[in-house]
Design an enzyme around this catalytic site. Structure first.
Site, mmCIF file in Angstrom:
data_model
loop_
_atom_site.group_PDB
_atom_site.id
_atom_site.type_symbol
_atom_site.label_atom_id
_atom_site.label_comp_id
_atom_site.label_asym_id
_atom_site.label_seq_id
_atom_site.Cartn_x
_atom_site.Cartn_y
_atom_site.Cartn_z
ATOM 1 N N TYR A 1 18.086 29.475 9.269
ATOM 2 C CA TYR A 1 16.990 30.259 9.859
ATOM 3 C C TYR A 1 17.027 30.229 11.378
ATOM 4 O O TYR A 1 17.251 29.176 11.985
ATOM 5 C CB TYR A 1 15.636 29.694 9.427
ATOM 6 C CG TYR A 1 15.276 29.942 7.989
ATOM 7 C CD1 TYR A 1 15.183 31.245 7.490
ATOM 8 C CD2 TYR A 1 14.986 28.876 7.138
ATOM 9 C CE1 TYR A 1 14.827 31.460 6.157
ATOM 10 C CE2 TYR A 1 14.632 29.088 5.819
ATOM 11 C CZ TYR A 1 14.559 30.388 5.332
ATOM 12 O OH TYR A 1 14.208 30.599 4.034
ATOM 13 N N LYS B 1 0.834 -1.208 0.000
ATOM 14 C CA LYS B 1 0.000 0.000 0.000
ATOM 15 C C LYS B 1 0.869 1.259 0.000
ATOM 16 O O LYS B 1 2.055 1.202 0.329
ATOM 17 C CB LYS B 1 -0.903 -0.006 1.234
ATOM 18 C CG LYS B 1 -0.154 0.073 2.565
ATOM 19 C CD LYS B 1 -1.087 -0.097 3.756
ATOM 20 C CE LYS B 1 -0.299 -0.027 5.068
ATOM 21 N NZ LYS B 1 -1.151 -0.383 6.227
ATOM 22 N N ARG C 1 -10.230 0.958 15.078
ATOM 23 C CA ARG C 1 -10.228 1.688 13.806
ATOM 24 C C ARG C 1 -11.447 1.200 13.051
ATOM 25 O O ARG C 1 -12.559 1.313 13.556
ATOM 26 C CB ARG C 1 -8.887 1.463 13.082
ATOM 27 C CG ARG C 1 -8.625 2.436 11.962
ATOM 28 C CD ARG C 1 -7.169 2.438 11.489
ATOM 29 N NE ARG C 1 -6.705 1.165 10.928
ATOM 30 C CZ ARG C 1 -5.510 0.984 10.383
ATOM 31 N NH1 ARG C 1 -4.658 1.986 10.305
ATOM 32 N NH2 ARG C 1 -5.145 -0.191 9.911
ATOM 33 N N MET D 1 13.448 24.291 3.551
ATOM 34 C CA MET D 1 12.567 23.583 2.624
ATOM 35 C C MET D 1 13.354 22.725 1.635
ATOM 36 O O MET D 1 12.970 21.588 1.359
ATOM 37 C CB MET D 1 11.674 24.572 1.865
ATOM 38 C CG MET D 1 10.592 23.883 1.062
ATOM 39 S SD MET D 1 9.543 24.999 0.133
ATOM 40 C CE MET D 1 8.650 25.818 1.419
HETATM 41 C C1 LIG Z 1 -0.447 -1.489 6.899
HETATM 42 C C2 LIG Z 1 -1.109 -2.717 7.349
HETATM 43 C C3 LIG Z 1 -0.368 -3.899 7.522
HETATM 44 C C4 LIG Z 1 1.139 -3.964 7.445
HETATM 45 O O1 LIG Z 1 1.696 -3.457 8.622
HETATM 46 P P1 LIG Z 1 3.264 -3.579 8.914
HETATM 47 O O2 LIG Z 1 3.389 -3.129 10.321
HETATM 48 O O3 LIG Z 1 3.946 -2.677 7.959
HETATM 49 O O4 LIG Z 1 3.630 -4.996 8.707
HETATM 50 C C5 LIG Z 1 -1.077 -5.059 7.804
HETATM 51 N N1 LIG Z 1 -2.404 -5.047 7.926
HETATM 52 C C6 LIG Z 1 -3.149 -3.921 7.797
HETATM 53 C C7 LIG Z 1 -4.618 -3.983 7.951
HETATM 54 C C8 LIG Z 1 -2.524 -2.714 7.520
HETATM 55 O O5 LIG Z 1 -3.252 -1.597 7.388
#
Ligand SMILES: *Cc1c(COP(=O)(O)O)cnc(C)c1O
Length: 386
Positions: A271, A47, A144, A319
């Site tokens: 800065y 992802k 969640r 930046m």
């Molecule tokens: C991102 C995610 C993972 C992977 O998590 P890692 O800690 O990177 O292994 C697995 N399951 C879900 C539902 C996630 O959102």
């Protein structure tokens, strides 16, 4: 003035780049394969552009290594991988609008359903004669998305009656597999209870999965029918300060020295003059800053690697420029390679190191590398065994 053609417009950006070593991703995948039972599927989490590494390139090498499951945040990401020639199973974690259902079916992509409301909405738009693959998301304590585990059996029954859906999987997510074993065990027990109930009723989905990277390492009894590693694939440890045997970080962030000069003692750098030199100091200028993902939180805290030596960042990260103290590294010239994250000689700076300095985690350090930073790839098939 003549119009530039596209070639003439290239090559004058900042000499800052991200290197992804695909051979290391191959090696990390093999290490993970060795950690989990051979019957457990590995749902490779690619992802968010494979945590900034480039999802197409990463999924392609994983597919060459035999990976046949991929997990994404959005349907768009999954469709993108399909058109890049990724043929394995795919699961979308995030919410998908009902308008996406047709494309998901056509491209054989499974969607997550966080409850029976979402499921019936999906079912209502499945074309006649087709079925949508879904995985039920159960909230065992992450807080969640997903249906609460107490309600999961009822929802599973409801889903099972929806003829337009094929319930391919059921899953949940650990909230603190890296840090709280007893809470994780509680999540595990809740998940097992749901599965047990489903088994008794004869409606257990074929693929149950729970563990992320930390779960794979810490809770060996939670492998079920599959695991979902993300961070491990990229060679980082999900447990702060604990390196994982055999894994190697795939991402490096590099730049080149574009300027340096000697300034007198008491001279303010960058800065806000948050750094004042205490001796005649050779100040080097790097063409990288927070727009490139080199966090402003690293100001006066991080170091970089020049010729295998650690060199401190001085003053605020701006930046697109950052200053370093080169006084201890004689003889450098403009164009010298500087490692912001990665290895040089026997020194290394990991995403986890930068994360702790910037009060965040390795995940965010990997993901925030800026869009303007060009990605380069290396791959030595079959070599580099961890
Ligand atoms: C991102 C995610 C993972 C992977 O998590 P890692 O800690 O990177 O292994 C697995 N399951 C879900 C539902 C996630 O959102």
């Amino acid at each position: 003035m003549k119009t530039l053609d596209s070639d003439e417009r290239r090559g004058f950006g900042r000499p800052t780049w991200l290197e992804v070593d695909l051979a290391r991703i191959r090696g990390n995948y093999r290490v993970i394969r060795g950690m989990v039972p051979s019957k457990a599927r590995i749902l490779c989490v690619v992802k968010d552009d494979a945590y900034g590494h480039g999802a197409k390139r990463v999924a392609t090498v994983l597919q060459e290594e035999g990976a046949d499951w991929f997990a994404l945040s959005t349907l768009d990401e999954a469709l993108e991988l399909r058109s890049a020639g990724i043929v394995g199973h795919m699961l979308v974690f995030g919410s998908v609008p009902a308008e996406g259902v047709r494309a998901a079916i056509e491209q054989d992509i499974a969607l997550s359903v966080p409850g029976d409301g979402a499921a019936s909405e999906f079912a209502s738009v499945v074309p006649a004669g087709k079925r949508l693959k879904v995985h039920l998301k159960v909230d065992t304590g992450m807080g969640r998305n997903g249906v609460l585990s107490d309600e999961a059996p009822i929802v599973l029954r409801a889903l099972n009656d929806m003829r337009r859906l094929r319930i391919e999987g059921i899953y949940s997510h650990f909230s603190c597999a890296d840090s709280d074993e007893s809470y994780s065990s509680m999540q595990l027990r809740r998940f097992e209870k749901v599965l047990h109930q489903a088994t008794v009723e004869g409606i257990r989905p074929p693929i149950a999965h729970l563990s992320n990277s930390a779960g794979i390492l810490m809770i060996k009894s939670a492998m079920f029918d599959g695991v979902r590693p993300g961070l491990l694939l990229y060679g980082c440890s999900p447990i702060e300060g604990v390196p994982i045997e055999g894994l190697r970080p795939a991402m490096s962030l590099k730049t080149r020295l574009v300027g340096f000069k000697t300034v007198p003692p008491g001279y303010g750098i960058s800065y806000g003059r948050t750094y004042l030199t205490y001796r005649p100091t050779v100040v080097g200028v790097l063409p990288v800053g927070y727009a490139d993902g080199y966090s402003r939180m690293l100001s006066n805290k991080s170091s970089v690697l020049v010729r295998g030596k650690r060199v401190p960042v001085i003053g605020r990260v701006t930046m697109d420029q950052t200053m370093i103290d080169l006084t201890e590294v004689p003889g450098v010239a403009c164009g010298e390679e500087v490692v912001l994250m990665g290895e040089s000689g026997d020194q290394r700076i990991t995403a986890g190191d930068l994360g702790s300095l910037a009060q965040t985690i390795s995940y965010e350090i990997l993901c925030i590398v800026g869009k303007l930073v060009p990605r380069t790839y290396r791959d030595r098939v079959g070599t580099e065994v961890a």
